[in-house]
Structure formats: structure tokens, C-alpha cells
Design a protein around this motif. Structure first.
Motif, PDB file in Angstrom:
ATOM      1  N   ASN A  70       4.078 -49.399 -33.223  1.00 41.24           N
ATOM      2  CA  ASN A  70       2.636 -49.210 -33.054  1.00 41.24           C
ATOM      3  C   ASN A  70       2.194 -49.568 -31.624  1.00 41.24           C
ATOM      4  O   ASN A  70       1.419 -48.850 -30.988  1.00 41.24           O
ATOM      5  N   ASN A  84      -3.569 -50.694 -38.378  1.00 42.68           N
ATOM      6  CA  ASN A  84      -2.761 -51.860 -38.065  1.00 42.68           C
ATOM      7  C   ASN A  84      -3.378 -53.123 -38.705  1.00 42.68           C
ATOM      8  O   ASN A  84      -2.685 -53.924 -39.337  1.00 42.68           O
ATOM      9  N   TRP A 145      -1.122 -47.876 -43.079  1.00 41.31           N
ATOM     10  CA  TRP A 145      -0.673 -48.078 -41.692  1.00 41.31           C
ATOM     11  C   TRP A 145       0.213 -46.910 -41.233  1.00 41.31           C
ATOM     12  O   TRP A 145       0.009 -46.332 -40.155  1.00 41.31           O
TER      13      TRP A 145
END
Lengths: 480, 183
Positions: A70, A84, A145
Motif C-alpha cells: 500500500n 487502509n 482494503w
């Protein structure tokens, strides 16, 4: 502003992962000490620790890979903070529910929680639904996510570009960075495994709320469990590889790796192999159709081709007779690849059906999966953590004691793993709180394993203190 | 067999680690960044091809030795029904009633005769693993509720064989056992 927040949340992820890793290693050491008869826990405590240890380890190294991917994904696409954050909050709630169910509720069905064991209550009656809820919460958070990251990639790249299909031909007009390709392939696998977990959990809850009027099929549930468990445990390693592809050449002071036709082909094939290799967990279920058993062996074998022929070979080429700038980061990557190869060899041997007949559920199994985690995936993530912390630190400070840390890590890891392999060759069963008298060497091996695991823990504590100190500063700094 | 497996693993691991150490040493000793491997793509493709052939050959040799095909052409001289439950095995020459399982935890079987074990579970998943007199695992299958796994085995040596559970099944998993005496 979003970039600063992602930096801070990545720092928070790193501290949380390392803290939970230390706790989980301690649980593992306690288990080996109990098996070595050095300490004496009740079987309920032992199996509760085993359940917590397994699930926490898988969870933290999965989120560690996700956090690394990420963070680096910001180089290619705009990354949203909220998926996130959702992942972080849901993971925190999930871990708390899990630990309450195991430490207070005494739930101890193992991380595989093979159906119908969670319903054969040998613990507080509320612990089963709480355990299933903990998995649901974590699964939902991770699904959001993963989907969030896929959405961001698809805003920038078309479907064919994100899978690098244009690289199958000559002179592609658009280049897909290897990091983007590997992240996408891995996220698809992650989403597939999490969807299997959703189906699995729905079936569990249907039976739970039906007062036994609805009963599940044990073979289907086992297939779903291992499709989820095997795939996510593999994909967390591939998340680490995405980070390696992005950072190894960069920290080595070498040209950035580019996607070629064989990298594109191999990673696309990897997805197929990874999603079908899980059948090797069911070799000893003779009622499973034989065709699927053979698919399990062939897929497990074929998965090693792109891994060895592309990724490992690329790392070897990048290093062979090439003057590169060695640092703790690329050393961790390099040693991690070696650990991954050794674990892969142990796994290939076990994925051979005729070998599995005498190795299945002996210590050979924890031997090989601990190898590519303890000496592979963990090192990939540590490399990222160290690199991340280094960006905001004085190099001389963070590289101090590098040789000591690496030495302890290798010594502790190798010793800890060696006794597992010896135990597997001695036919010692896995998941036994206490060993029967037939295995006189088992106690000694467990004791020796605990000593080496403690050495490994000391190395991890070095990393933890060094990296966390820097990450805490990042979390509380007011500027970018 | 396990000793051969361990030796194979140690040899392969030793070779792999030697390659990594050697490659690392060549990098440490490199004077410029222009080294590397010549014709890397060609060598890579050869490496993949060799690996593919080796794995294909191994699959071809080993798949036929899978336990599903063990003694497939022979008729068993005895059928032993095995019902597994937390935390015991019940063995019987007759079919076992799941509501009232009757049998023994220790049986005698003849040498050199083909035995078919029909293994199921009355509650959760268990493992049915046969250990020989020197405590080496020689054969196994899973015991799954709702299904019967058929394991065929011919005992060639007399002695006491232990049956252990190899699938985690709860707090007394490690104490779940039975035995077979081969005369």
C-alpha cells in the motif's frame, strides 16, 4: 496530506506487527518448552496458545505485506487512506476478539478450525461465535482494503495493462511496472481466498443458528478452509515479493527492474497455480476425487517454475559478479530469497503425494512452512520496515549492529528449523501438547528448538527496538 | 523412506545455499557494476526447461506410487472398520453402528495379507496413522465425518504397530491411540 497520513499509518502498522510478532514468538517458544517438558501447561492452554500463535502470525504477516504494498503503491497510483484505515481498525477489533476467545474463552480449535471442531464445544460456549466473529471482522476489513487497492489500480491501468498482457507481444506501447503486476496478481488471489472465507463463515453461521437442522458437508468445508488458508498464507509471501521487485534494485544502486514477456507470463501463470495448489492439503482424504489430488501435486510443482525461473533467477542475476551497494535492506531480501528457496524445497517434497503419505501432519509440515516464513517472508517485511525507517533516520545509527542482528537471525532461524525437519524425518506428530514415550527424541528436539527460537527472538527484539523507535517518531511528527 | 527424504532435502538445500553464498561472494569481489551473466535470457530459459523436465519426470514416477493405487488390483483378505471419535479409535471386523459404536482398540492381524481399513469419524476430523514397531510412520489416511476413506496395507513384519491421531481434534488429541499386533 494523504501521503503524510499513509506514511503515519504505515509506521503504525509496522509497530503493531512487530509487537504482535514478539508476543506470537513467545507463545511459540512456550509451546516448544511445554513439548520439551521444561514447563507444564495444561493441554487446553497449549492448544489455545497454538490457535492464537497460528492465526496471529498469519494475520500480522499478511497485513505487513499489505501495508508495504500500500505504501509503495503511491509511486504509481493515487492511494486512498480509508481502505487502509478500515483494514487497521477491523484488524485491531478482530485480534482483540480472537485473543478474548482463546485466552479468556479457552477456544482451541487450531488456526485451521476444521469443521465441525468449533461446534464440539470444549471451552466457553460464547467463545465459538466470538472466534467466528473475529475471523469475519478481519476478513471484511481485509476484503475492503484489498478491493480498495484494486480499484485504485484499475483507475490508472486497464484490465489488460494491470495484468501486463500487452507484454506477451513485442514492443508494448504501455509498460506495466513489475510492482503493479505482482500487486494485482496477488490481490486477486487474496480476494479469492477471502471470498472463500466468506462462504465458509456463512456456512458456519447457518449451521450455528439453525439448531442443527442444517448440517454442513465436512469435505466441502475442508476444501473451503484450505482454499482460504493456503492461498492467503501464500499470497502474504507474494506481497513481500512485490516489495522486493520494487526495492531490491533501488537500494542496491542498480537499474530498476522492468516487466518483460517472461515476467508477465510467469506471474499470470502463478495466479493459476497458487489458486489450485491448495488441494495438496487434502491428499490424505482418499474420498477427494483423484483428479483433484493430481492437480494438487502438479500445481504445486508448476508453481515453483515461475518462482525459481523468474524471481529467484532474477535476484541471482542481479547479484552475480555485480558490484552493488549492500545494506541491511538488500541483505535481508537476499537471505530471505534463500530462505524461501529452502522452504520451497521442503514444500515440494511434501507436495509429492507418495511422500505426503509418511510426512503429512508430522513435524515436516511446520518445518517447511516455518522456513519460508521465518527465513523468507519475515525477512522481506523486515527489509521493507528497515528501509522505511531508514528514510527518516541517520544511516549510521540504523545500520549499527547489522552483522550481529543478521547473525542471530540466521543462527536462531536455522537451528529452530533444523530440529523441525529432524522431527519430521523421525515421524514425530505435529500439534501434540505432550509427546508419547515412543518418541524419546521429541522432547530434546523441542527443547533445542525453543533455545534457537529464543536466539531468533533476540534478533527480532533488536529490529523491533531499532525500527519501532523511528516509526513512533514518524507517527507523532507534525511535519511530512 | 523418511531418511531418504531427509538426505534428499539436505543435499538440495546444501546446493541451493552454496549457489547463494557463491553468488554473494562474486558480488563482494566485483570491481565494477558491469559484470553479471552473459546471455541471461538463454540461460534462464534453459534453467526453466531443465527444472520443468526434472519436475515432470518426478511427477511421472511418483504419482503412480500414490496411496490411492496401493494394492488396487488385489482383493483384501480382511476388512477392518475403524470409527474415530474424541478421543479414541474403535476397530471391528463388522460394520460399526454410529449410534452405538462397538469394537476394540487393539486387534490382531495376520502377516503378509492385504488388509483394507475403512476409516470414518463419528464427530470431528481425525487422522488414522499407522506407526511400525520402530515408531516410524508407514501409512495414514484421514477420518472424516460423513465419509469413509479406504486404506489398504500389507504388514510384512510381525510386531506391535501403534495407531495415532494425526489430525488435531481437541484437548486430548495427543492421547488418542490404538494398536495392531501382527503375528
Amino acid at each position: 496530506m494523504e501521503t503524510v497520513k499513509i506514511k503515519k499509518i504505515t509506521a503504525l502498522w509496522i509497530v503493531v506487527v512487530l509487537l504482535l510478532f514478539v508476543v506470537s514468538i513467545i507463545l511459540g517458544i512456550l509451546m516448544r518448552l511445554n513439548q520439551g517438558e521444561i514447563i507444564h501447561h495444561s493441554p487446553v492452554t497449549f492448544y489455545g496458545n497454538m490457535t492464537t500463535h497460528g492465526l496471529t502470525m498469519i494475520g500480522i504477516w499478511f497485513v505487513a505485506g499489505m501495508a508495504g504494498v500500500n505504501y509503495l503503491m503511491q509511486r504509481y497510483v493515487t492511494v486512498s487512506l480509508w481502505p487502509n484505515m478500515t483494514g487497521l481498525i477491523f484488524t485491531a477489533i478482530g485480534v482483540i476478539l480472537l485473543w478474548v476467545s482463546t485466552f479468556i474463552g479457552d477456544f482451541h480449535a487450531g488456526w485451521t478450525f476444521l469443521y465441525p471442531l468449533p461446534f464440539k464445544v470444549m471451552w466457553a460456549s460464547w467463545a465459538t461465535p466470538m472466534f467466528l466473529c473475529s475471523l469475519t471482522v478481519m476478513g471484511v476489513g481485509w476484503l475492503i482494503w484489498s478491493l480498495g487497492m484494486v480499484m485504485q489500480l484499475l483507475k490508472r491501468y486497464s484490465i489488460s495493462q494491470v495484468f501486463a498482457w500487452q507484454h506477451f507481444g513485442k514492443n508494448p506501447k504501455v509498460e506495466t511496472p513489475p510492482f503493479v503486476l505482482i500487486s494485482m496478481i496477488t490481490l486477486v488471489g487474496v480476494i479469492a481466498s477471502l471470498l472463500a472465507a466468506v462462504v465458509l463463515l456463512i456456512l458456519y453461521f447457518m449451521e450455528f443458528f439453525s439448531n442443527s437442522s442444517f448440517v454442513n458437508d465436512a469435505l466441502l468445508m475442508k476444501n473451503l478452509t484450505y482454499f482460504f488458508g493456503h492461498t492467503i498464507a501464500n499470497e502474504m509471501l507474494y506481497l513481500g515479493l512485490a516489495v522486493l521487485y520494487e526495492l531490491f534494485s533501488e537500494v542496491s544502486g542498480r537499474p530498476k527492474w522492468k516487466t518483460t514477456w517472461y515476467i508477465a507470463v510467469s506471474w499470470n501463470l502463478s495466479l493459476v497455480f497458487i489458486l489450485t495448489a491448495f488441494f495438496h492439503h487434502l491428499y490424505m482424504d482418499f474420498v477427494q476425487p483423484e483428479g483433484l489430488q493430481i492437480v494438487g501435486q502438479l500445481a504445486s510443482y508448476l508453481a515453483s517454475l515461475p518462482a525459481a525461473g523468474v524471481t529467484v533467477f532474477s535476484v541471482i542475476i542481479a547479484v552475480y559478479r555485480t558490484k552493488i551497494k549492500w545494506s541491511l535492506t538488500n541483505l535481508l531480501f537476499f537471505i530471505g530469497v534463500a530462505g524461501w528457496v529452502v522452504g520451497g524445497l521442503g514444500a515440494l517434497i511434501d507436495a509429492t503425494i507418495s511422500n505426503n503419505f509418511v510426512l503429512h501432519n508430522t513435524l515436516w509440515v511446520p518445518a517447511h512452512f516455518h522456513t519460508y516464513n521465518v527465513m523468507g517472508n519475515v525477512l522481506f517485511s523486515l527489509a521493507f520496515f528497515h528501509w522505511f525507517a531508514m528514510q527518516f533516520a541517520n544511516n549510521n545509527i540504523t545500520e549499527r549492529f547489522a552483522k550481529t542482528k543478521l547473525g542471530l537471525l540466521i543462527l536462531g532461524g536455522a537451528g529452530f528449523l533444523a530440529v523441525f525437519y529432524l522431527g519430521g524425518a523421525e515421524s514425530i506428530p505435529r500439534r501434540y501438547s505432550n509427546y508419547p514415550a515412543e518418541f524419546p527424541s521429541a522432547q530434546v528436539l523441542a527443547y533445542v528448538g525453543a533455545i534457537f527460537a529464543t536466539v531468533y527472538l533476540i534478533a527480532i527484539l533488536f529490529f523491533f527496538l531499532n525500527i519501532s523507535k523511528r516509526c513512533v517518531k514518524i507517527m507523532f511528527s507534525s511535519s511530512s | 523412506m523418511q531418511t531418504s527424504i531427509l538426505i534428499l532435502f539436505l543435499i538440495l538445500t546444501g546446493l541451493a545455499l552454496l549457489v547463494f553464498v557463491y553468488v554473494f561472494m562474486t558480488s563482494k569481489g566485483a570491481k565494477s557494476s558491469g559484470g553479471g551473466i552473459r546471455n541471461a535470457l538463454k540461460k534462464r530459459l534453459w534453467f526453466i526447461l531443465i527444472l520443468f523436465v526434472l519436475l515432470g519426470f518426478t511427477a511421472w514416477v511418483t504419482i503412480s506410487k500414490s496411496p490411492y493405487y496401493l494394492f488396487a488390483d488385489e482383493a483384501p483378505s480382511q476388512v477392518i472398520h475403524v470409527a474415530s471419535m474424541q478421543f479414541a479409535f474403535v476397530l471391528s471386523n463388522n460394520s460399526i453402528d454410529p449410534d452405538s459404536p462397538k469394537g476394540v482398540s487393539s486387534i490382531e492381524l495376520p502377516k503378509n495379507e492385504l488388509i483394507e481399513f475403512r476409516v470414518t469419524s463419528l464427530d470431528v476430523n481425525h487422522g488414522f496413522a499407522i506407526y511400525d514397531a520402530s515408531n516410524r510412520l508407514i501409512a495414514q489416511t484421514q477420518a472424516m465425518p460423513g465419509y469413509v476413506n479406504r486404506l489398504r496395507w500389507k504388514f510384512t513384519e510381525p510386531g506391535i504397530y501403534h495407531i495415532l491421531c494425526l489430525e488435531y481434534c481437541g484437548m486430548a488429541h495427543h492421547g488418542m491411540r490404538a494398536s495392531i499386533t501382527i503375528k
